[in-house]
Structures are given as structure tokens and as C-alpha cells.
Design a protein around this motif. Structure first.
Motif, short mmCIF file in Angstrom:
data_model
loop_
_atom_site.label_atom_id
_atom_site.label_comp_id
_atom_site.label_asym_id
_atom_site.label_seq_id
_atom_site.Cartn_x
_atom_site.Cartn_y
_atom_site.Cartn_z
N SER A 19 0.82 -1.21 0.00
CA SER A 19 0.00 0.00 0.00
C SER A 19 0.86 1.26 0.00
O SER A 19 0.51 2.26 -0.63
CB SER A 19 -0.96 0.00 1.18
OG SER A 19 -0.27 -0.06 2.39
N THR A 20 2.00 1.23 0.66
CA THR A 20 2.89 2.38 0.67
C THR A 20 3.50 2.62 -0.71
O THR A 20 3.63 3.76 -1.14
CB THR A 20 4.01 2.17 1.70
OG1 THR A 20 3.42 1.96 2.98
CG2 THR A 20 4.93 3.38 1.78
N ILE A 21 3.84 1.55 -1.42
CA ILE A 21 4.38 1.69 -2.78
C ILE A 21 3.37 2.38 -3.67
O ILE A 21 3.70 3.33 -4.39
CB ILE A 21 4.78 0.31 -3.35
CG1 ILE A 21 6.04 -0.19 -2.69
CG2 ILE A 21 4.95 0.38 -4.86
CD1 ILE A 21 6.39 -1.63 -3.04
N GLY A 22 2.13 1.94 -3.64
CA GLY A 22 1.10 2.55 -4.47
C GLY A 22 0.87 4.01 -4.15
O GLY A 22 0.77 4.86 -5.05
N ALA A 23 0.78 4.31 -2.88
CA ALA A 23 0.53 5.69 -2.46
C ALA A 23 1.70 6.60 -2.81
O ALA A 23 1.51 7.73 -3.29
CB ALA A 23 0.25 5.74 -0.97
N GLU A 24 2.91 6.12 -2.60
CA GLU A 24 4.09 6.96 -2.88
C GLU A 24 4.23 7.24 -4.37
O GLU A 24 4.50 8.37 -4.77
CB GLU A 24 5.35 6.27 -2.37
CG GLU A 24 6.59 7.10 -2.55
CD GLU A 24 7.78 6.56 -1.79
OE1 GLU A 24 8.90 6.96 -2.15
OE2 GLU A 24 7.61 5.78 -0.86
#
Length: 87
Positions: A19-24
Motif C-alpha cells: 500500500s505504501t508503494i502505491g501511495a508513494e
């Protein structure tokens, strides 16, 4: 009452990383887009600076994701989790 097991720490960490990869990545591209649109409105260069901003955002997103994943696996390297010990 049903007895539910909590997911393992490994599953939760993988979900957090994903989820952090997508948001970043999305945030980097969106910020590049907004900066490019603003620069286009100031200098009247539609759509060239917006496209440049998006490309810079994509490059920044890739760099940020690479750094995030490298840091994630560096922290994970050498650690034994509860899942590893139970196998």
C-alpha cells in the motif's frame, strides 16, 4: 463467538509495503502533474511542462519506491520472525 486468528506479522508488513508503494508512486506523479500544470499556466507552454512534470514525477516515484523497497529488505535481512521459528 467465532475465534479468528490474526494474520502474521509477515503478512501485515507485506500489505503495508504494497500500500505504501502505491501511495508513494501515485503522489509523486500527481505532484509532478500539478507542478507542470502550474508552470504551464504561468509561462503559457501548454502541455509541455505538464508532460515534463509527469515524467519527473514518474522518475521520482521509481526512485522513491526503489529506496523504500531497499530499506524494507535491509531491515528484514537477518531477522528471524515468529513465522520462521515455527516452521
Amino acid at each position: 463467538m467465532a475465534n479468528f486468528e490474526l494474520p502474521s506479522k509477515r503478512v501485515l508488513r507485506a500489505f503495508a509495503l504494497t500500500s505504501t508503494i502505491g501511495a508513494e508512486f501515485a503522489a509523486a506523479v500527481y505532484i509532478g502533474y500539478l507542478a507542470g500544470r502550474y508552470a504551464d499556466s504561468v509561462w503559457g507552454t501548454d502541455p509541455w511542462l505538464m508532460l515534463t512534470g509527469v515524467l519527473v514525477g514518474v522518475a521520482g516515484g521509481f526512485f522513491g519506491v526503489y529506496y523504500l523497497v531497499a530499506t524494507f529488505f535491509k531491515e528484514d535481512k537477518g531477522k528471524k520472525t515468529e513465522d520462521d521459528l515455527s516452521e
